[in-house]
Motif scaffolding. Structure first.
Motif, PDB file in Angstrom:
ATOM      1  N   ALA A 243      13.478  21.984   7.405  1.00 27.78           N
ATOM      2  CA  ALA A 243      12.623  21.671   6.232  1.00 27.78           C
ATOM      3  C   ALA A 243      12.751  20.201   5.832  1.00 27.78           C
ATOM      4  O   ALA A 243      11.748  19.541   5.540  1.00 27.78           O
ATOM      5  N   VAL A 244      13.968  19.682   5.812  1.00 22.66           N
ATOM      6  CA  VAL A 244      14.125  18.280   5.388  1.00 22.66           C
ATOM      7  C   VAL A 244      13.624  17.326   6.477  1.00 22.66           C
ATOM      8  O   VAL A 244      13.086  16.262   6.160  1.00 22.66           O
ATOM      9  N   GLN A 245      13.789  17.726   7.745  1.00 24.50           N
ATOM     10  CA  GLN A 245      13.262  16.863   8.821  1.00 24.50           C
ATOM     11  C   GLN A 245      11.731  16.779   8.731  1.00 24.50           C
ATOM     12  O   GLN A 245      11.146  15.715   8.877  1.00 24.50           O
ATOM     13  N   GLU A 246      11.105  17.925   8.435  1.00 27.50           N
ATOM     14  CA  GLU A 246       9.643  17.910   8.234  1.00 27.50           C
ATOM     15  C   GLU A 246       9.294  17.092   6.987  1.00 27.50           C
ATOM     16  O   GLU A 246       8.286  16.405   6.946  1.00 27.50           O
ATOM     17  N   GLY A 247      10.166  17.208   5.973  1.00 30.15           N
ATOM     18  CA  GLY A 247       9.945  16.473   4.718  1.00 30.15           C
ATOM     19  C   GLY A 247       9.948  14.972   4.919  1.00 30.15           C
ATOM     20  O   GLY A 247       9.199  14.246   4.256  1.00 30.15           O
ATOM     21  N   VAL A 248      10.787  14.490   5.845  1.00 33.29           N
ATOM     22  CA  VAL A 248      10.827  13.037   6.112  1.00 33.29           C
ATOM     23  C   VAL A 248       9.454  12.569   6.588  1.00 33.29           C
ATOM     24  O   VAL A 248       8.957  11.518   6.183  1.00 33.29           O
TER      25      VAL A 248
ATOM     26  N   LEU B  64      19.748  11.249   6.435  1.00 38.59           N
ATOM     27  CA  LEU B  64      20.075  12.524   7.089  1.00 38.59           C
ATOM     28  C   LEU B  64      21.155  12.392   8.164  1.00 38.59           C
ATOM     29  O   LEU B  64      21.723  13.398   8.587  1.00 38.59           O
ATOM     30  N   VAL B  65      21.439  11.157   8.574  1.00 34.40           N
ATOM     31  CA  VAL B  65      22.450  10.973   9.631  1.00 34.40           C
ATOM     32  C   VAL B  65      23.791  11.528   9.131  1.00 34.40           C
ATOM     33  O   VAL B  65      24.296  11.103   8.087  1.00 34.40           O
TER      34      VAL B  65
ATOM     35  N   THR C  58       0.849  -1.200   0.000  1.00 35.89           N
ATOM     36  CA  THR C  58       0.000   0.000   0.000  1.00 35.89           C
ATOM     37  C   THR C  58       0.885   1.251   0.000  1.00 35.89           C
ATOM     38  O   THR C  58       2.091   1.177   0.270  1.00 35.89           O
ATOM     39  N   SER C  59       0.252   2.395  -0.240  1.00 36.23           N
ATOM     40  CA  SER C  59       1.001   3.663  -0.213  1.00 36.23           C
ATOM     41  C   SER C  59       1.630   3.873   1.166  1.00 36.23           C
ATOM     42  O   SER C  59       2.734   4.400   1.273  1.00 36.23           O
ATOM     43  N   ASN C  60       0.937   3.446   2.218  1.00 37.76           N
ATOM     44  CA  ASN C  60       1.504   3.602   3.572  1.00 37.76           C
ATOM     45  C   ASN C  60       2.766   2.764   3.753  1.00 37.76           C
ATOM     46  O   ASN C  60       3.735   3.217   4.363  1.00 37.76           O
ATOM     47  N   ASP C  61       2.756   1.521   3.195  1.00 31.37           N
ATOM     48  CA  ASP C  61       3.975   0.692   3.281  1.00 31.37           C
ATOM     49  C   ASP C  61       5.134   1.428   2.610  1.00 31.37           C
ATOM     50  O   ASP C  61       6.254   1.483   3.132  1.00 31.37           O
ATOM     51  N   VAL C  62       4.867   1.969   1.415  1.00 33.00           N
ATOM     52  CA  VAL C  62       5.918   2.648   0.637  1.00 33.00           C
ATOM     53  C   VAL C  62       6.409   3.877   1.397  1.00 33.00           C
ATOM     54  O   VAL C  62       7.626   4.091   1.549  1.00 33.00           O
ATOM     55  N   LEU C  63       5.475   4.672   1.891  1.00 32.17           N
ATOM     56  CA  LEU C  63       5.857   5.911   2.594  1.00 32.17           C
ATOM     57  C   LEU C  63       6.639   5.600   3.872  1.00 32.17           C
ATOM     58  O   LEU C  63       7.632   6.271   4.184  1.00 32.17           O
ATOM     59  N   ASP C  64       6.211   4.571   4.626  1.00 36.33           N
ATOM     60  CA  ASP C  64       6.901   4.228   5.881  1.00 36.33           C
ATOM     61  C   ASP C  64       8.344   3.805   5.603  1.00 36.33           C
ATOM     62  O   ASP C  64       9.278   4.252   6.275  1.00 36.33           O
ATOM     63  N   LYS C  65       8.510   2.941   4.593  1.00 32.17           N
ATOM     64  CA  LYS C  65       9.859   2.428   4.316  1.00 32.17           C
ATOM     65  C   LYS C  65      10.754   3.527   3.761  1.00 32.17           C
ATOM     66  O   LYS C  65      11.937   3.624   4.127  1.00 32.17           O
ATOM     67  N   ALA C  66      10.211   4.347   2.877  1.00 33.23           N
ATOM     68  CA  ALA C  66      11.016   5.442   2.301  1.00 33.23           C
ATOM     69  C   ALA C  66      11.393   6.451   3.392  1.00 33.23           C
ATOM     70  O   ALA C  66      12.526   6.947   3.425  1.00 33.23           O
ATOM     71  N   ALA C  67      10.460   6.742   4.309  1.00 38.78           N
ATOM     72  CA  ALA C  67      10.753   7.700   5.390  1.00 38.78           C
ATOM     73  C   ALA C  67      11.886   7.159   6.274  1.00 38.78           C
ATOM     74  O   ALA C  67      12.770   7.913   6.702  1.00 38.78           O
ATOM     75  N   ALA C  68      11.858   5.846   6.542  1.00 38.02           N
ATOM     76  CA  ALA C  68      12.930   5.246   7.359  1.00 38.02           C
ATOM     77  C   ALA C  68      14.273   5.391   6.634  1.00 38.02           C
ATOM     78  O   ALA C  68      15.288   5.733   7.263  1.00 38.02           O
ATOM     79  N   ASP C  69      14.275   5.161   5.323  1.00 34.14           N
ATOM     80  CA  ASP C  69      15.519   5.348   4.545  1.00 34.14           C
ATOM     81  C   ASP C  69      16.002   6.791   4.621  1.00 34.14           C
ATOM     82  O   ASP C  69      17.202   7.061   4.729  1.00 34.14           O
ATOM     83  N   MET C  70      15.062   7.721   4.530  1.00 32.73           N
ATOM     84  CA  MET C  70      15.451   9.134   4.501  1.00 32.73           C
ATOM     85  C   MET C  70      15.940   9.616   5.867  1.00 32.73           C
ATOM     86  O   MET C  70      16.782  10.508   5.946  1.00 32.73           O
ATOM     87  N   LYS C  71      15.420   8.998   6.924  1.00 34.78           N
ATOM     88  CA  LYS C  71      15.935   9.305   8.266  1.00 34.78           C
ATOM     89  C   LYS C  71      17.418   8.916   8.333  1.00 34.78           C
ATOM     90  O   LYS C  71      18.256   9.652   8.848  1.00 34.78           O
ATOM     91  N   GLN C  72      17.711   7.741   7.785  1.00 29.26           N
ATOM     92  CA  GLN C  72      19.102   7.274   7.713  1.00 29.26           C
ATOM     93  C   GLN C  72      19.947   8.203   6.846  1.00 29.26           C
ATOM     94  O   GLN C  72      21.083   8.525   7.183  1.00 29.26           O
TER      95      GLN C  72
END
Ligand code: GLY
Ligand code: MN
Length: 267
Positions: free
Chosen positions: A167-172, A154-155, A138-152
């Motif tokens: 701005a990018v933290q809000e974007g995640v 930003l490290v 689902t779109s939620n699965d995609v968004l959750d996994k992509a957000a986790a990648d983007m959190k990484q």
């Protein structure tokens, strides 16, 4: 019926996407400080008609600098300025089908350091989202996994300004990067959220960030087709990496080859 596209419909959307991309590429090549937003519209329209489209599917959104912050800004009356980015979102009407492609690029042809930081984040987000699109999720699965990648992602990343990091933290966290179906309408009918994705669905992936303190908005938009085994980015050929975008802007465009011979109409 309109949510799952037949192979014939997919062909028409692919053609509309190719024409959209060619129009945007022409506008990129034609960009330089002093060109008006509406002149980029003219360059893309020329390509649309030449390629067999019957005009556009929606008024071009072309915003230089802070104009891009106005979301669906369609006035296109301002001159493009040195140091600004310009956002362009445009697609043709091709045999009653359309597309929805957005790119953003530097008016002077070179991203500066802070623009690079923000732009690269948006591109990385696009790639992360595409990585997880496939039938059955689902779109939620995609968004959750992509957000986790983007959190990484930003490290350890540095941003020139604290407002850019914010701005990018809000974007995640933002959930609007997975957008709407595309087909006979740019916002086509049917739901792509809260349902399992199926082959034949076509929708946009639209990662975006706002830097409210500077009234800046950075976004790109690609057209995703769910296939039997995964996903195809139909607009992948439209330059998006910094190198490809900068190389494209360097090429001569219609506006340089055929400049306006009368003064452009001023506001
Ligand atoms: N291309 C304009 C929009 O998706 O709203
Ligand atoms: Mn869209």
């Amino acid at each position: 019926m309109r949510l799952i596209k037949s192979p014939k419909e997919v062909d028409l959307i692919r053609k509309a996407t190719q024409i959209a991309g060619l129009g945007i590429i022409e506008a990129m090549k034609s960009t330089q400080p002093g060109v008006y937003e509406y002149q980029l519209d003219a360059a893309a329209k020329y390509i649309f008609y030449m390629q067999g489209a019957r005009g556009d599917a929606y008024p071009a959104i072309i915003g230089g600098g802070t104009n891009a912050y106005m979301g669906h800004y369609f006035y296109k009356t301002d001159v493009l300025k040195e140091g600004d980015l310009v956002l362009m979102d445009y697609a043709p009407d091709y045999r009653y089908y359309t597309s929805d492609v957005t790119r953003i690029w530097p008016v002077n042809g070179k991203f500066n350091e802070e623009q690079k930081e923000l732009y690269n984040f948006v591109i990385a987000y696009r790639d992360a989202l595409f990585k997880y699109i496939k039938p059955g999720v689902t779109s939620n699965d995609v968004l959750d996994k992509a957000a986790a990648d983007m959190k990484q992602y930003l490290v350890g990343k540095k941003f020139v300004k604290p407002a850019h990091l914010k701005a990018v933290q809000e974007g995640v966290q933002f959930r609007g990067h997975f957008q709407h179906p595309v087909g006979m309408a740019v916002h086509d009918v049917g739901r792509v959220h809260g349902v399992k994705l199926k082959p034949g669905m076509v929708f946009t992936i639209d990662p975006m960030i706002w830097i409210h303190e500077e009234r800046l908005y950075v976004r790109i938009e690609d057209v995703a087709l769910v296939t039997e085994t995964g996903v195809e980015n139909m607009s992948a050929f439209v330059p998006s990496s910094i190198e490809d975008v900068e190389r494209t802007i360097k090429e001569k465009g219609l506006i340089e080859l055929r400049p306006a011979i009368a003064l452009p109409i001023k506001k």
